[in-house]
Design a protein around this motif. Structure first.
Motif, PDB file in Angstrom:
ATOM      1  N   SER B  85       0.849  -1.198   0.000  1.00 34.82           N
ATOM      2  CA  SER B  85       0.000   0.000   0.000  1.00 34.82           C
ATOM      3  C   SER B  85       0.885   1.248   0.000  1.00 34.82           C
ATOM      4  N   ALA B  86       0.760   2.034  -1.045  1.00 38.30           N
ATOM      5  CA  ALA B  86       1.622   3.200  -1.253  1.00 38.30           C
ATOM      6  C   ALA B  86       1.123   3.929  -2.495  1.00 38.30           C
ATOM      7  N   VAL B  87       1.792   5.023  -2.814  1.00 37.24           N
ATOM      8  CA  VAL B  87       1.534   5.705  -4.089  1.00 37.24           C
ATOM      9  C   VAL B  87       2.584   5.215  -5.088  1.00 37.24           C
ATOM     10  N   TYR B  88       2.129   4.846  -6.259  1.00 34.20           N
ATOM     11  CA  TYR B  88       3.025   4.354  -7.311  1.00 34.20           C
ATOM     12  C   TYR B  88       3.082   5.374  -8.440  1.00 34.20           C
ATOM     13  N   PHE B  89       4.304   5.793  -8.740  1.00 30.24           N
ATOM     14  CA  PHE B  89       4.530   6.750  -9.817  1.00 30.24           C
ATOM     15  C   PHE B  89       5.172   6.046 -10.998  1.00 30.24           C
ATOM     16  N   CYS B  90       4.635   6.322 -12.154  1.00 30.07           N
ATOM     17  CA  CYS B  90       5.242   5.907 -13.406  1.00 30.07           C
ATOM     18  C   CYS B  90       6.138   7.060 -13.852  1.00 30.07           C
ATOM     19  N   ALA B  91       7.279   6.742 -14.448  1.00 33.13           N
ATOM     20  CA  ALA B  91       8.172   7.786 -14.939  1.00 33.13           C
ATOM     21  C   ALA B  91       8.800   7.336 -16.250  1.00 33.13           C
ATOM     22  N   ALA B  92       9.160   8.306 -17.060  1.00 29.74           N
ATOM     23  CA  ALA B  92       9.777   8.008 -18.348  1.00 29.74           C
ATOM     24  C   ALA B  92      10.932   8.959 -18.590  1.00 29.74           C
ATOM     25  N   ILE B  93      11.868   8.502 -19.402  1.00 25.76           N
ATOM     26  CA  ILE B  93      13.048   9.320 -19.670  1.00 25.76           C
ATOM     27  C   ILE B  93      13.532   9.070 -21.094  1.00 25.76           C
ATOM     28  N   GLU B  94      14.010  10.117 -21.706  1.00 29.13           N
ATOM     29  CA  GLU B  94      14.708   9.980 -22.973  1.00 29.13           C
ATOM     30  C   GLU B  94      16.170   9.855 -22.578  1.00 29.13           C
ATOM     31  N   MET B  95      16.678   8.624 -22.639  1.00 29.64           N
ATOM     32  CA  MET B  95      17.968   8.352 -22.023  1.00 29.64           C
ATOM     33  C   MET B  95      19.112   9.143 -22.634  1.00 29.64           C
ATOM     34  N   TYR B  96      19.112   9.239 -23.927  1.00 33.88           N
ATOM     35  CA  TYR B  96      20.269   9.866 -24.558  1.00 33.88           C
ATOM     36  C   TYR B  96      19.797  10.893 -25.567  1.00 33.88           C
ATOM     37  N   ALA B  97      19.456  12.048 -25.054  1.00 38.16           N
ATOM     38  CA  ALA B  97      19.001  13.137 -25.915  1.00 38.16           C
ATOM     39  C   ALA B  97      20.228  13.798 -26.534  1.00 38.16           C
ATOM     40  N   GLY B  98      20.387  13.640 -27.802  1.00 36.21           N
ATOM     41  CA  GLY B  98      21.539  14.235 -28.470  1.00 36.21           C
ATOM     42  C   GLY B  98      22.851  13.629 -28.007  1.00 36.21           C
ATOM     43  N   GLY B  99      22.817  12.381 -27.520  1.00 42.37           N
ATOM     44  CA  GLY B  99      24.038  11.707 -27.106  1.00 42.37           C
ATOM     45  C   GLY B  99      24.363  11.836 -25.629  1.00 42.37           C
ATOM     46  N   THR B 100      23.553  12.581 -24.897  1.00 44.08           N
ATOM     47  CA  THR B 100      23.833  12.762 -23.468  1.00 44.08           C
ATOM     48  C   THR B 100      22.598  12.414 -22.651  1.00 44.08           C
ATOM     49  N   SER B 101      22.811  11.698 -21.564  1.00 46.42           N
ATOM     50  CA  SER B 101      21.699  11.445 -20.658  1.00 46.42           C
ATOM     51  C   SER B 101      21.653  12.563 -19.638  1.00 46.42           C
ATOM     52  N   TYR B 102      20.600  13.348 -19.689  1.00 46.77           N
ATOM     53  CA  TYR B 102      20.483  14.453 -18.754  1.00 46.77           C
ATOM     54  C   TYR B 102      19.772  14.067 -17.462  1.00 46.77           C
ATOM     55  N   GLY B 103      19.161  12.893 -17.454  1.00 44.57           N
ATOM     56  CA  GLY B 103      18.476  12.463 -16.244  1.00 44.57           C
ATOM     57  C   GLY B 103      17.139  13.132 -16.038  1.00 44.57           C
ATOM     58  N   LYS B 104      16.524  13.618 -17.100  1.00 42.80           N
ATOM     59  CA  LYS B 104      15.259  14.326 -16.944  1.00 42.80           C
ATOM     60  C   LYS B 104      14.104  13.330 -16.924  1.00 42.80           C
ATOM     61  N   LEU B 105      13.708  12.929 -15.719  1.00 44.82           N
ATOM     62  CA  LEU B 105      12.572  12.028 -15.548  1.00 44.82           C
ATOM     63  C   LEU B 105      11.272  12.820 -15.659  1.00 44.82           C
ATOM     64  N   THR B 106      10.319  12.267 -16.390  1.00 44.09           N
ATOM     65  CA  THR B 106       8.973  12.845 -16.458  1.00 44.09           C
ATOM     66  C   THR B 106       8.038  11.882 -15.747  1.00 44.09           C
ATOM     67  N   PHE B 107       7.376  12.380 -14.711  1.00 42.99           N
ATOM     68  CA  PHE B 107       6.535  11.542 -13.865  1.00 42.99           C
ATOM     69  C   PHE B 107       5.060  11.694 -14.193  1.00 42.99           C
ATOM     70  N   GLY B 108       4.304  10.612 -13.948  1.00 44.11           N
ATOM     71  CA  GLY B 108       2.856  10.693 -13.885  1.00 44.11           C
ATOM     72  C   GLY B 108       2.435  11.225 -12.524  1.00 44.11           C
ATOM     73  N   GLN B 109       1.132  11.327 -12.321  1.00 41.39           N
ATOM     74  CA  GLN B 109       0.638  11.934 -11.079  1.00 41.39           C
ATOM     75  C   GLN B 109       0.425  10.927  -9.966  1.00 41.39           C
ATOM     76  N   GLY B 110       0.700   9.675 -10.232  1.00 35.61           N
ATOM     77  CA  GLY B 110       0.639   8.671  -9.188  1.00 35.61           C
ATOM     78  C   GLY B 110      -0.704   7.992  -9.055  1.00 35.61           C
ATOM     79  N   THR B 111      -0.664   6.744  -8.581  1.00 36.59           N
ATOM     80  CA  THR B 111      -1.865   5.975  -8.257  1.00 36.59           C
ATOM     81  C   THR B 111      -1.712   5.467  -6.835  1.00 36.59           C
ATOM     82  N   ILE B 112      -2.718   5.731  -6.017  1.00 32.50           N
ATOM     83  CA  ILE B 112      -2.695   5.263  -4.627  1.00 32.50           C
ATOM     84  C   ILE B 112      -3.209   3.818  -4.608  1.00 32.50           C
ATOM     85  N   LEU B 113      -2.321   2.907  -4.206  1.00 30.64           N
ATOM     86  CA  LEU B 113      -2.712   1.499  -4.089  1.00 30.64           C
ATOM     87  C   LEU B 113      -2.981   1.173  -2.628  1.00 30.64           C
TER      88      LEU B 113
END
Lengths: 113, 117
Positions: B85-113
């Motif tokens: 029981s917790a909030v679960y966030f989905c996240a996505a990333i473009e790992m290598y934008a232009g050859g570099t991983s900037y670490g920019k995670l984009t999150f969803g708003q979460g689902t409370i389980l």
């Protein structure tokens, strides 16, 4: 021993004030981040620093200024606080070569009155 | 414009049953997807991830499925336990934008389980 620690956990302040949130990580990571979780619960990246160099700067008002005195610390200073700045702010860190796996602090709940 | 969306704000399941959490994304440049779990008064913690070159990744009770054509991923927890029981966030990333991983995670708003004993 907390890996990513933020202080304070709660911050209540008046509009127009200037405040800072501190973040420290003891994981030896090279990259640190600030995220904002707004009222709609989305976590949105604000800034990222790699070895004290700014590498991500999203569309954030220039009242927000990150400061990285060394690679283990990334502080967030906010000038002229506004009601809309009320949110939970999370600090995170990751190591070079694994920026997708980020380790988060417990968050700072900022309330602007 | 939210590029990662979790359309179910909450999910309630019985202990021992399967929990299925869903996530949709719109940015076709995302090539790595993650699930984070968050307990109250704590920060999100990494749970499981999947690269866009795979369609399934399993770790114990947790399995993530990726359907690139539908731009959809899901997290299956089986069997579910009350400690999940917790909030679960989905996240996505473009790992290598232009050859570099900037670490920019984009999150969803979460689902409370909530897992009921």
């Amino acid at each position: 021993d907390t890996a990513v620690s933020q202080t304070p956990k709660y911050l209540v302040t008046q509009m127009g004030n200037d405040k800072s949130i501190k973040c420290e990580q003891n994981l030896g990571h090279d990259t640190m981040y600030w995220y904002k979780q707004d009222s709609k619960k989305f976590l949105k990246i604000m800034f990222s620093y790699n070895n004290k160099e700014l590498i991500i700067n999203e569309t954030v008002p220039n009242r927000f200024s990150p400061k990285s005195p060394d690679k283990a610390h990334l502080n967030l200073h906010i000038n002229s606080l506004e009601l809309g700045d009320s949110a939970v702010y999370f600090c995170a860190s990751s190591q070079e070569g694994a920026k997708n796996i980020q380790y988060f602090g417990a968050g700072t709940r900022l309330s602007v009155l | 414009d939210q590029q990662v969306k979790q359309n179910s704000p909450s999910l309630s399941v019985q202990e021992g049953r399967i929990s299925i959490l869903n996530c949709d994304y719109t940015n076709s440049m995302f090539d790595y997807f993650l699930w984070y779990k968050k307990y109250p008064a704590e920060g999100p913690t990494f749970l499981i991830s999947i690269s866009s070159i795979k369609d399934k990744n399993e770790d114990g009770r947790f399995t993530v499925f990726l359907n690139k054509s539908a731009k959809h991923l899901s997290l299956h927890i089986v069997p579910s336990q009350p400690g999940d029981s917790a909030v679960y966030f989905c996240a996505a990333i473009e790992m290598y934008a232009g050859g570099t991983s900037y670490g920019k995670l984009t999150f969803g708003q979460g689902t409370i389980l909530t897992v009921h004993p």
